[in-house]
Write a protein that holds these residues in place. Sequence first.
Motif, mmCIF file in Angstrom:
data_model
loop_
_atom_site.group_PDB
_atom_site.id
_atom_site.type_symbol
_atom_site.label_atom_id
_atom_site.label_comp_id
_atom_site.label_asym_id
_atom_site.label_seq_id
_atom_site.Cartn_x
_atom_site.Cartn_y
_atom_site.Cartn_z
ATOM 1 N N GLU A 1 6.374 -0.079 2.282
ATOM 2 C CA GLU A 1 6.033 -1.507 2.218
ATOM 3 C C GLU A 1 6.547 -2.130 0.921
ATOM 4 O O GLU A 1 7.042 -3.255 0.924
ATOM 5 C CB GLU A 1 4.518 -1.703 2.312
ATOM 6 C CG GLU A 1 3.937 -1.449 3.672
ATOM 7 C CD GLU A 1 2.430 -1.604 3.679
ATOM 8 O OE1 GLU A 1 1.819 -1.832 2.599
ATOM 9 O OE2 GLU A 1 1.836 -1.499 4.769
ATOM 10 N N ARG A 2 6.428 -1.400 -0.182
ATOM 11 C CA ARG A 2 6.907 -1.890 -1.477
ATOM 12 C C ARG A 2 8.420 -2.090 -1.455
ATOM 13 O O ARG A 2 8.941 -3.097 -1.923
ATOM 14 C CB ARG A 2 6.500 -0.928 -2.593
ATOM 15 C CG ARG A 2 6.767 -1.470 -3.976
ATOM 16 C CD ARG A 2 6.256 -0.554 -5.082
ATOM 17 N NE ARG A 2 4.852 -0.180 -4.882
ATOM 18 C CZ ARG A 2 4.429 1.054 -4.594
ATOM 19 N NH1 ARG A 2 5.287 2.051 -4.507
ATOM 20 N NH2 ARG A 2 3.146 1.296 -4.433
ATOM 21 N N HIS A 3 9.126 -1.140 -0.871
ATOM 22 C CA HIS A 3 10.586 -1.251 -0.766
ATOM 23 C C HIS A 3 10.973 -2.432 0.122
ATOM 24 O O HIS A 3 11.898 -3.182 -0.208
ATOM 25 C CB HIS A 3 11.177 0.047 -0.216
ATOM 26 C CG HIS A 3 12.657 0.008 -0.049
ATOM 27 N ND1 HIS A 3 13.522 0.039 -1.107
ATOM 28 C CD2 HIS A 3 13.429 -0.092 1.067
ATOM 29 C CE1 HIS A 3 14.765 -0.027 -0.670
ATOM 30 N NE2 HIS A 3 14.729 -0.106 0.657
ATOM 31 N N ALA A 4 10.270 -2.594 1.236
ATOM 32 C CA ALA A 4 10.561 -3.709 2.140
ATOM 33 C C ALA A 4 10.311 -5.047 1.450
ATOM 34 O O ALA A 4 11.108 -5.989 1.591
ATOM 35 C CB ALA A 4 9.718 -3.597 3.410
ATOM 36 N N ALA A 5 9.220 -5.149 0.690
ATOM 37 C CA ALA A 5 8.924 -6.394 -0.024
ATOM 38 C C ALA A 5 9.966 -6.665 -1.099
ATOM 39 O O ALA A 5 10.408 -7.804 -1.282
ATOM 40 C CB ALA A 5 7.527 -6.324 -0.639
ATOM 41 N N THR A 6 10.379 -5.605 -1.813
ATOM 42 C CA THR A 6 11.400 -5.778 -2.845
ATOM 43 C C THR A 6 12.717 -6.218 -2.240
ATOM 44 O O THR A 6 13.388 -7.121 -2.773
ATOM 45 C CB THR A 6 11.581 -4.464 -3.635
ATOM 46 O OG1 THR A 6 10.324 -4.082 -4.184
ATOM 47 C CG2 THR A 6 12.587 -4.625 -4.751
ATOM 48 N N ARG B 1 0.810 -1.218 0.000
ATOM 49 C CA ARG B 1 0.000 0.000 0.000
ATOM 50 C C ARG B 1 0.845 1.271 0.000
ATOM 51 O O ARG B 1 0.422 2.285 -0.512
ATOM 52 C CB ARG B 1 -0.939 -0.003 1.205
ATOM 53 C CG ARG B 1 -2.089 -0.974 1.006
ATOM 54 C CD ARG B 1 -2.956 -1.045 2.227
ATOM 55 N NE ARG B 1 -2.551 -2.278 2.909
ATOM 56 C CZ ARG B 1 -2.538 -2.461 4.200
ATOM 57 N NH1 ARG B 1 -2.883 -1.500 5.003
ATOM 58 N NH2 ARG B 1 -2.158 -3.605 4.712
ATOM 59 N N THR B 2 2.010 1.213 0.586
ATOM 60 C CA THR B 2 2.859 2.409 0.678
ATOM 61 C C THR B 2 4.207 2.117 0.026
ATOM 62 O O THR B 2 4.593 0.958 -0.134
ATOM 63 C CB THR B 2 3.084 2.800 2.147
ATOM 64 O OG1 THR B 2 3.846 1.773 2.788
ATOM 65 C CG2 THR B 2 1.763 3.010 2.878
#
Length: 116
Positions: free
Chosen positions: A40-45, A36-37
Motif C-alpha cells: 500500500e505504501r509503494h502504491a501510494a508513493t 498499513r502494508t
Amino acid sequence: MTSEHGDGQGTRLRFRTLLYRFIFFDWLFQDAGGARTPVERHAATQHNRRMSKYLPVYLRRWCFLTVLGFALGCLVERALQATLLSAWFFTWTCITATGMVVIAVAWIFLTQPQPP
C-alpha cells in the motif's frame, strides 16, 4: 464540472470545493505514511509521483497570489496610506511565498529518480 470521486451519477461540485481544489493540491495525493502494508505504501508513493506533474501548475497559481498580494500591499500603502491594511497584504504575501517553497520542495522530491 462533474465529480470524479462522487457517487458515479455525475454530481456537480460546489463552488467552494472547486475553489479549494483550484488553490490547494492536497486532494491529489495519498498519505503514504498511513498505509498499513509495504505494498500500500509503494502504491501510494507511486500515485504521488504520478500526480506530482500537476505541482508546477499549482506553483504558478501560488506565484500569482504572491505577486498579487505584494502589488496590493504596495498600492494600498502608497495610494491610501493605510499601513495596517498594507501590512495585512504583505503578511499574506509572506504566507503565499512560504506555500510556494513547500510546493517547490514537494515537486523536487517527488520527481527525483527512485532508488533501486
